[in-house]
Write an enzyme that holds these catalytic residues in place. Structure first.
Site, PDB file in Angstrom:
ATOM      1  N   TYR A  11       3.378 -26.842  15.979  1.00 16.96           N
ATOM      2  CA  TYR A  11       4.357 -27.496  16.879  1.00 16.96           C
ATOM      3  C   TYR A  11       5.799 -27.118  16.526  1.00 16.96           C
ATOM      4  CZ  TYR A  11       7.045 -31.493  18.792  1.00 16.96           C
ATOM      5  OH  TYR A  11       7.969 -32.286  19.422  1.00 16.96           O
ATOM      6  N   ASP A  58      -4.497 -17.769   5.097  1.00 18.93           N
ATOM      7  CA  ASP A  58      -4.372 -19.108   4.535  1.00 18.93           C
ATOM      8  C   ASP A  58      -3.361 -19.031   3.393  1.00 18.93           C
ATOM      9  OD1 ASP A  58      -5.050 -21.494   2.827  1.00 18.93           O
ATOM     10  OD2 ASP A  58      -6.563 -21.753   4.376  1.00 18.93           O
ATOM     11  N   PHE A  80       6.203 -24.091   6.908  1.00 19.66           N
ATOM     12  CA  PHE A  80       5.710 -25.232   7.681  1.00 19.66           C
ATOM     13  C   PHE A  80       4.242 -25.547   7.385  1.00 19.66           C
ATOM     14  CE2 PHE A  80       8.856 -23.414  10.753  1.00 19.66           C
ATOM     15  CZ  PHE A  80       9.643 -24.529  10.949  1.00 19.66           C
ATOM     16  N   SER A 124       9.962 -34.388   4.575  1.00 24.75           N
ATOM     17  CA  SER A 124       9.873 -35.462   5.559  1.00 24.75           C
ATOM     18  C   SER A 124      10.663 -36.681   5.089  1.00 24.75           C
ATOM     19  CB  SER A 124       8.400 -35.839   5.713  1.00 24.75           C
ATOM     20  OG  SER A 124       8.273 -37.080   6.351  1.00 24.75           O
ATOM     21  N   TYR A 149      -0.485 -37.980   2.058  1.00 25.48           N
ATOM     22  CA  TYR A 149       0.344 -36.998   2.781  1.00 25.48           C
ATOM     23  C   TYR A 149       1.782 -37.045   2.267  1.00 25.48           C
ATOM     24  CZ  TYR A 149       3.521 -35.176   6.295  1.00 25.48           C
ATOM     25  OH  TYR A 149       4.550 -34.509   6.911  1.00 25.48           O
ATOM     26  N   LYS A 153       4.364 -34.248   0.021  1.00 26.89           N
ATOM     27  CA  LYS A 153       5.745 -33.816   0.313  1.00 26.89           C
ATOM     28  C   LYS A 153       6.640 -34.069  -0.906  1.00 26.89           C
ATOM     29  CE  LYS A 153       5.065 -32.308   4.389  1.00 26.89           C
ATOM     30  NZ  LYS A 153       5.060 -30.872   4.594  1.00 26.89           N
ATOM     31  N   TYR A 177      12.692 -33.972   7.666  1.00 25.66           N
ATOM     32  CA  TYR A 177      12.677 -34.231   9.106  1.00 25.66           C
ATOM     33  C   TYR A 177      12.489 -35.712   9.352  1.00 25.66           C
ATOM     34  CZ  TYR A 177      10.808 -29.397   9.072  1.00 25.66           C
ATOM     35  OH  TYR A 177      10.551 -28.080   8.841  1.00 25.66           O
ATOM     36  N   ARG A 231      12.865 -45.874  14.749  1.00 23.67           N
ATOM     37  CA  ARG A 231      12.821 -44.545  14.148  1.00 23.67           C
ATOM     38  C   ARG A 231      13.936 -43.668  14.719  1.00 23.67           C
ATOM     39  NH1 ARG A 231       9.824 -47.115  11.652  1.00 23.67           N
ATOM     40  NH2 ARG A 231       7.688 -46.677  10.939  1.00 23.67           N
ATOM     41  N   ARG A 292       0.814 -51.648  11.676  1.00 18.54           N
ATOM     42  CA  ARG A 292      -0.007 -50.571  11.109  1.00 18.54           C
ATOM     43  C   ARG A 292       0.265 -50.529   9.603  1.00 18.54           C
ATOM     44  NH1 ARG A 292       0.951 -44.561  13.496  1.00 18.54           N
ATOM     45  NH2 ARG A 292       2.975 -44.869  12.519  1.00 18.54           N
TER      46      ARG A 292
HETATM   47  P1  NAD Z   1       1.364 -28.481  12.943  1.00 19.01           P
HETATM   48  O1  NAD Z   1       0.044 -28.961  12.433  1.00 19.01           O
HETATM   49  O2  NAD Z   1       1.554 -28.348  14.403  1.00 19.01           O
HETATM   50  O3  NAD Z   1       1.714 -27.074  12.253  1.00 19.01           O
HETATM   51  C1  NAD Z   1       1.288 -26.728  10.974  1.00 19.01           C
HETATM   52  C2  NAD Z   1       0.627 -25.362  11.072  1.00 19.01           C
HETATM   53  O4  NAD Z   1       0.204 -24.971   9.770  1.00 19.01           O
HETATM   54  C3  NAD Z   1      -0.615 -25.360  11.970  1.00 19.01           C
HETATM   55  O5  NAD Z   1      -0.474 -24.338  12.936  1.00 19.01           O
HETATM   56  C4  NAD Z   1      -1.767 -25.100  11.009  1.00 19.01           C
HETATM   57  O6  NAD Z   1      -2.803 -24.338  11.610  1.00 19.01           O
HETATM   58  C5  NAD Z   1      -1.070 -24.368   9.873  1.00 19.01           C
HETATM   59  N1  NAD Z   1      -1.720 -24.521   8.561  1.00 19.01           N
HETATM   60  C6  NAD Z   1      -2.155 -25.662   7.971  1.00 19.01           C
HETATM   61  N2  NAD Z   1      -2.676 -25.386   6.758  1.00 19.01           N
HETATM   62  C7  NAD Z   1      -2.577 -24.044   6.584  1.00 19.01           C
HETATM   63  C8  NAD Z   1      -2.941 -23.165   5.533  1.00 19.01           C
HETATM   64  N3  NAD Z   1      -3.552 -23.612   4.436  1.00 19.01           N
HETATM   65  N4  NAD Z   1      -2.683 -21.839   5.677  1.00 19.01           N
HETATM   66  C9  NAD Z   1      -2.082 -21.384   6.798  1.00 19.01           C
HETATM   67  N5  NAD Z   1      -1.720 -22.164   7.829  1.00 19.01           N
HETATM   68  C10 NAD Z   1      -1.951 -23.491   7.726  1.00 19.01           C
HETATM   69  O7  NAD Z   1       2.479 -29.430  12.311  1.00 19.01           O
HETATM   70  P2  NAD Z   1       4.037 -29.559  12.664  1.00 19.01           P
HETATM   71  O8  NAD Z   1       4.242 -30.872  13.341  1.00 19.01           O
HETATM   72  O9  NAD Z   1       4.541 -28.324  13.314  1.00 19.01           O
HETATM   73  O10 NAD Z   1       4.619 -29.714  11.198  1.00 19.01           O
HETATM   74  C11 NAD Z   1       5.066 -28.589  10.454  1.00 19.01           C
HETATM   75  C12 NAD Z   1       5.470 -29.039   9.070  1.00 19.01           C
HETATM   76  O11 NAD Z   1       6.463 -30.050   9.164  1.00 19.01           O
HETATM   77  C13 NAD Z   1       4.320 -29.652   8.251  1.00 19.01           C
HETATM   78  O12 NAD Z   1       4.454 -29.251   6.910  1.00 19.01           O
HETATM   79  C14 NAD Z   1       4.558 -31.146   8.401  1.00 19.01           C
HETATM   80  O13 NAD Z   1       4.046 -31.866   7.313  1.00 19.01           O
HETATM   81  C15 NAD Z   1       6.084 -31.191   8.415  1.00 19.01           C
HETATM   82  N6  NAD Z   1       6.588 -32.396   9.090  1.00 19.01           N
HETATM   83  C16 NAD Z   1       6.186 -32.690  10.368  1.00 19.01           C
HETATM   84  C17 NAD Z   1       6.634 -33.846  10.987  1.00 19.01           C
HETATM   85  C18 NAD Z   1       6.162 -34.205  12.372  1.00 19.01           C
HETATM   86  O14 NAD Z   1       6.336 -35.356  12.764  1.00 19.01           O
HETATM   87  N7  NAD Z   1       5.605 -33.288  13.160  1.00 19.01           N
HETATM   88  C19 NAD Z   1       7.513 -34.710  10.303  1.00 19.01           C
HETATM   89  C20 NAD Z   1       7.926 -34.376   9.001  1.00 19.01           C
HETATM   90  C21 NAD Z   1       7.448 -33.204   8.409  1.00 19.01           C
HETATM   91  N1  UDP Z   2       3.700 -46.613  16.938  1.00 23.36           N
HETATM   92  C1  UDP Z   2       3.111 -47.524  17.788  1.00 23.36           C
HETATM   93  N2  UDP Z   2       1.949 -47.152  18.413  1.00 23.36           N
HETATM   94  C2  UDP Z   2       1.367 -45.930  18.242  1.00 23.36           C
HETATM   95  C3  UDP Z   2       2.001 -45.011  17.374  1.00 23.36           C
HETATM   96  C4  UDP Z   2       3.165 -45.398  16.730  1.00 23.36           C
HETATM   97  O1  UDP Z   2       3.602 -48.640  17.975  1.00 23.36           O
HETATM   98  O2  UDP Z   2       0.304 -45.664  18.828  1.00 23.36           O
HETATM   99  C5  UDP Z   2       4.980 -46.988  16.266  1.00 23.36           C
HETATM  100  C6  UDP Z   2       4.915 -46.972  14.752  1.00 23.36           C
HETATM  101  O3  UDP Z   2       4.472 -48.222  14.256  1.00 23.36           O
HETATM  102  C7  UDP Z   2       6.372 -46.641  14.384  1.00 23.36           C
HETATM  103  C8  UDP Z   2       6.829 -45.747  15.538  1.00 23.36           C
HETATM  104  O4  UDP Z   2       5.945 -46.016  16.624  1.00 23.36           O
HETATM  105  O5  UDP Z   2       7.159 -47.817  14.401  1.00 23.36           O
HETATM  106  C9  UDP Z   2       6.757 -44.250  15.194  1.00 23.36           C
HETATM  107  O6  UDP Z   2       5.454 -43.961  14.718  1.00 23.36           O
HETATM  108  P1  UDP Z   2       4.990 -42.449  14.422  1.00 23.36           P
HETATM  109  O7  UDP Z   2       3.586 -42.521  13.917  1.00 23.36           O
HETATM  110  O8  UDP Z   2       5.249 -41.606  15.631  1.00 23.36           O
HETATM  111  O9  UDP Z   2       6.002 -41.948  13.294  1.00 23.36           O
HETATM  112  P2  UDP Z   2       6.232 -42.484  11.799  1.00 23.36           P
HETATM  113  O10 UDP Z   2       5.601 -43.832  11.656  1.00 23.36           O
HETATM  114  O11 UDP Z   2       5.605 -41.456  10.952  1.00 23.36           O
HETATM  115  O12 UDP Z   2       7.710 -42.540  11.634  1.00 23.36           O
END
Ligand code: NAD
Ligand code: UDP
Length: 339
Positions: A11, A58, A80, A124, A149, A153, A177, A231, A292
């Protein structure tokens, strides 16, 4: 300059690849397709109008990584790749530590041994834990995370800090993020969760499209204006642009820097429901349920350090985030087609 993007088909990675190529960088993508589809790569190419190299690999595969570093002139890595489902990490902690922590150590070893010492890491806001009071600032103490998780991080951040202490020729940027939502304006790439989404925005868009019946709002008894969780939602394209700035920073000089990438504004769950309804014209069915486990009431950033040192600031407002999330969902009701 050539950037290796691990997890580049995911993503945030897919949006970042486009912004990197728009800014003139060469991109090399690595992914193992654990949580993405090949179609994302085709669409990155379509939207950027540029060719890029892709390796199915990988991050735990040391030989595969060496092959990439020996074939490509990589100047900097944006890392990522990782597993990111909080609930799953509680059930499968070893898989999370192996993939996220073990994989990062293997990647760092391969980088060091192949002479690449610049990395931008996806951290994160979860590393701030339960006890800090928002707005969260980079110099607040980290820890107190509530699930494996989050612990991966935190551990990776600690590993990178130790690495820099041991060898100050590294350039390391830790990006914390907040809550990325939205999608590319074209509606061609976006977030494509497997199964029932855990996160709020994809859940809302799937209720809107009729795939899910009703949003469960997790708690209305928090100490927030309407009682629901607050958030800091950030448009994924703003987040992607933050990475372009981080790569520039990493190229300037060796060092270790930590930046929040957020907007600095907090919105409640009900604010999000109403903003989405306004942007899409679709009514969202919701019901209030219990809290939750592991959730905190309020989490938003102080983004001023990134503004000062990276010259980066989020530009896209909540309306645009909702419109773009909706366009992606409407145009791709089942996400990316299967490979
Ligand atoms: P995502 O799952 O869409 O992307 C992660 C990608 O990494 C995927 O395409 C997956 O196939 C690949 N991947 C996983 N393990 C792998 C491995 N061992 N080798 C090679 N590829 C691998 O997730 P995203 O939302 O794009 O998040 C990207 C990064 O940002 C992650 O590290 C996630 O923890 C971090 N992050 C995401 C969020 C969020 O809300 N989306 C918030 C904070 C941090
Ligand atoms: N949340 C919710 N219903 C859902 C998913 C999330 O009410 O189905 C709420 C959750 O409790 C939080 C906010 O939405 O207050 C953002 O949640 P998310 O899981 O997207 O992000 P994070 O909790 O990791 O910040």
């Amino acid at each position: 300059m050539s950037i290796l993007v691990t997890g580049g088909a995911g993503y945030i990675g897919s949006h970042t690849c486009i912004e990197l190529m728009n800014a003139g960088y060469d991109v090399v993508v690595l992914d193992n397709f654990y949580n993405c589809k090949r179609e994302a790569l085709r669409r990155i190419k379509e939207l950027s109008g540029k060719e890029f190299k892709f390796y199915e690999c990988d991050i735990r595969d040391r030989k595969g990584l060496d092959h990439i570093f020996q074939n490509e002139q990589i100047d900097c890595v944006i890392h990522f790749a990782g597993l990111k489902a909080v609930g799953e990490s509680v059930v499968k902690p070893l898989e999370y530590f192996d993939n996220n922590v073990g994989g990062t150590v293997t990647l760092l070893e391969a980088m060091r041994d192949n002479g690449c010492k610049k990395i931008v890491f996806s951290s994160s806001a979860t590393v701030y834990g339960m006890d800090n009071v928002s707005p969260l600032k980079e110099d607040m103490p980290v820890g107190g995370v509530t699930n494996p998780y989050g612990r991966t991080k935190l551990m990776i951040e600690e590993i990178l800090r130790d690495l820099y202490r041991a060898d100050s020729s590294w350039s390391i940027i830790l990006l914390r993020y907040f809550n990325p939502i939205g999608a590319h304006k074209s509606g061609r790439i976006g977030e494509d969760p497997n199964g029932i989404p855990n996160n709020l925005m994809p859940y809302i868009t799937q209720v809107a499209i009729g795939k899910l019946e009703c949003l469960s709002v997790y708690g209305d008894d928090y100490d927030t204006p309407d009682g629901t969780g607050v958030r800091d939602y950030i448009h994924v394209v703003d987040l992607a642009l933050g990475h372009v700035k981080a790569v520039e920073k990493a190229a300037e000089a060796a060092g270790l820097h930590t930046y929040n990438l957020g907007t600095g504004k907090g919105y409640s769950v009900l604010d999000m429901v109403h903003a989405f309804e306004k942007a899409s014209g679709v009514k969202i069915n919701y019901k209030i349920v219990g809290r939750r486990a592991g959730d905190i009431g309020t989490c938003y950033s102080d983004p001023s350090l990134a503004k000062k040192e990276l010259d980066w600031e989020a530009q896209r407002d909540l309306e645009e985030m909702c419109e773009d999330s909706w366009r992606w969902q409407k145009n791709n009701p089942n996400g990316y087609p299967d490979d």
